[in-house]
Design a protein around this motif. Structure first.
Motif, PDB file in Angstrom:
ATOM      1  N   VAL A  70      33.495  30.236  44.830  1.00  0.00           N
ATOM      2  CA  VAL A  70      32.707  30.803  43.734  1.00  0.00           C
ATOM      3  C   VAL A  70      33.413  32.060  43.240  1.00  0.00           C
ATOM      4  O   VAL A  70      33.702  32.965  44.025  1.00  0.00           O
ATOM      5  CB  VAL A  70      31.275  31.128  44.196  1.00  0.00           C
ATOM      6  N   LEU A  71      33.734  32.102  41.964  1.00  0.00           N
ATOM      7  CA  LEU A  71      34.496  33.213  41.408  1.00  0.00           C
ATOM      8  C   LEU A  71      33.584  34.384  41.068  1.00  0.00           C
ATOM      9  O   LEU A  71      32.466  34.201  40.590  1.00  0.00           O
ATOM     10  CB  LEU A  71      35.232  32.761  40.147  1.00  0.00           C
ATOM     11  N   THR A  72      34.096  35.575  41.288  1.00  0.00           N
ATOM     12  CA  THR A  72      33.430  36.760  40.783  1.00  0.00           C
ATOM     13  C   THR A  72      33.639  36.837  39.274  1.00  0.00           C
ATOM     14  O   THR A  72      34.503  36.147  38.723  1.00  0.00           O
ATOM     15  CB  THR A  72      34.000  38.017  41.444  1.00  0.00           C
ATOM     16  N   PRO A  73      32.859  37.660  38.564  1.00  0.00           N
ATOM     17  CA  PRO A  73      33.059  37.770  37.111  1.00  0.00           C
ATOM     18  C   PRO A  73      34.483  38.143  36.728  1.00  0.00           C
ATOM     19  O   PRO A  73      35.051  37.559  35.804  1.00  0.00           O
ATOM     20  CB  PRO A  73      32.059  38.857  36.711  1.00  0.00           C
ATOM     21  N   ASP A  74      35.088  39.090  37.440  1.00  0.00           N
ATOM     22  CA  ASP A  74      36.468  39.489  37.122  1.00  0.00           C
ATOM     23  C   ASP A  74      37.441  38.351  37.380  1.00  0.00           C
ATOM     24  O   ASP A  74      38.362  38.101  36.592  1.00  0.00           O
ATOM     25  CB  ASP A  74      36.867  40.723  37.946  1.00  0.00           C
ATOM     26  N   GLU A  75      37.250  37.651  38.497  1.00  0.00           N
ATOM     27  CA  GLU A  75      38.128  36.522  38.804  1.00  0.00           C
ATOM     28  C   GLU A  75      38.000  35.421  37.768  1.00  0.00           C
ATOM     29  O   GLU A  75      38.995  34.824  37.347  1.00  0.00           O
ATOM     30  CB  GLU A  75      37.804  35.973  40.192  1.00  0.00           C
ATOM     31  N   ALA A  76      36.751  35.155  37.358  1.00  0.00           N
ATOM     32  CA  ALA A  76      36.543  34.116  36.343  1.00  0.00           C
ATOM     33  C   ALA A  76      37.225  34.476  35.031  1.00  0.00           C
ATOM     34  O   ALA A  76      37.860  33.636  34.389  1.00  0.00           O
ATOM     35  CB  ALA A  76      35.042  33.898  36.118  1.00  0.00           C
ATOM     36  N   GLN A  77      37.130  35.765  34.630  1.00  0.00           N
ATOM     37  CA  GLN A  77      37.761  36.182  33.386  1.00  0.00           C
ATOM     38  C   GLN A  77      39.286  36.122  33.497  1.00  0.00           C
ATOM     39  O   GLN A  77      39.975  35.684  32.572  1.00  0.00           O
ATOM     40  CB  GLN A  77      37.319  37.604  33.023  1.00  0.00           C
ATOM     41  N   ARG A  78      39.828  36.566  34.661  1.00  0.00           N
ATOM     42  CA  ARG A  78      41.269  36.491  34.852  1.00  0.00           C
ATOM     43  C   ARG A  78      41.755  35.050  34.828  1.00  0.00           C
ATOM     44  O   ARG A  78      42.803  34.737  34.264  1.00  0.00           O
ATOM     45  CB  ARG A  78      41.667  37.163  36.176  1.00  0.00           C
ATOM     46  N   LYS A  79      40.980  34.166  35.451  1.00  0.00           N
ATOM     47  CA  LYS A  79      41.367  32.751  35.460  1.00  0.00           C
ATOM     48  C   LYS A  79      41.380  32.185  34.038  1.00  0.00           C
ATOM     49  O   LYS A  79      42.288  31.440  33.660  1.00  0.00           O
ATOM     50  CB  LYS A  79      40.399  31.966  36.341  1.00  0.00           C
TER      51      LYS A  79
END
Length: 293
Positions: free
Chosen positions: A186-195
């Protein structure tokens, strides 16, 4: 009053239609495919992006239970390597990272008999495996902030998500066990945006490669067309020259034959005339001699 009740009924009905829930996620591995099924309370509205090799992104729209999503089985078979999950507003995003470059089949199923849920399924067919498995180049691409991204060649559902806002993290407790490892994350918000940024940049690179391939393909096609045109022109010129030479030789042969015939005719006529003159002279001389004698 009647109009007010009708308006309220329509409003509540339309509001309910905009809300959907993911009830269950199932995955089965068969000999010929891996199938992943999402059970939903209403007809799914979705986009499926499979434009970048080794990446498939399914976005489910108008999902109400984004904070309490069901667990995703880790029974992925030989094709799916891992899944990353994120949410934004009422949109849930499942990013499937593949071991092999496979373009899945997608379909929807309505409730049937005693089965009350709507369903959307992804079929990863073993028969569609192409190329090499996902290797070091692809792994570097995922780590670098700049390689592979899904673009907007989506298989779209029936309407676009109208919600916007910040990315909300999906609850890990509701998604998977603490022992899930790295295959479901499960991605954090920052990880999701970076991805998303990484995949967007990678998609641009992928599109540039496609454009370059199209330009090279067009150049090769033009060169082949020019080579064919030159070959056709040389062939036509050779055929025309051969035809002209044949016509010239035939005309020369006919002219020579006519000249020979005319010459032989003239020689025969001259010889016949000379023989006639000789015979006439001999006859006249003999007649004179006989008369004198």
């Amino acid at each position: 009053m009647k109009r007010v009740l009708v308006f309220l009924f329509l409003f509540l009905f339309s509001f309910d239609a905009l809300c959907n829930e993911i009830a269950r996620i199932r995955s089965t591995v068969q000999q010929e495919k891996t199938r992943i099924v999402f059970d939903l309370s209403d007809e799914p509205v979705y986009t499926l992006d499979k434009s970048v090799p080794y990446h498939v992104v399914l976005e489910l729209k108008n999902i109400e239970n984004t904070s309490s999503l069901p667990k995703l089985d880790r029974n992925f078979g030989r094709i799916v390597e891992k899944v990353e999950v994120s949410s934004s507003g009422q949109t849930v995003r499942y990013h499937f990272i593949l071991k092999w470059n496979v373009s899945p089949l997608v379909g929807k199923l309505a409730p049937q008999a005693n089965y009350t849920h709507h369903r959307i399924y992804l079929d990863f067919l073993n028969s569609r495996i192409s190329g090499a498995p996902r290797g070091t180049d692809e792994n570097r691409a995922d780590k670098k902030d700049g390689d592979k991204r899904n673009n907007s060649q989506d298989v779209k559902g029936e309407q676009k998500d109208s919600g916007s806002g910040s990315v909300n993290q999906v609850s890990p407790d509701s998604r998977s066990d603490s022992s899930s490892g790295s295959d479901i994350r499960v991605l954090t918000p920052d990880e999701a945006q970076r991805k998303k940024d990484i995949l967007h940049q990678a998609n641009q690179q992928h599109m540039d490669e496609i454009d370059r391939a199209e330009v090279e393909k067009k150049r090769r096609a033009e060169a082949e067309a020019k080579a064919r045109a030159d070959a056709d022109r040389r062939k036509a010129e050779a055929e025309a020259k051969a035809k002209a030479d044949a016509e010239r030789r035939r005309a020369e042969a006919e002219a020579k034959a006519r000249a020979d015939a005319d010459r032989r005719k003239a020689e025969a006529e001259a010889k016949a005339k000379a023989d006639a003159e000789r015979r006439r002279a001999e006859a006249e001389a003999k007649a004179r001699a006989d008369a004198d004698r």
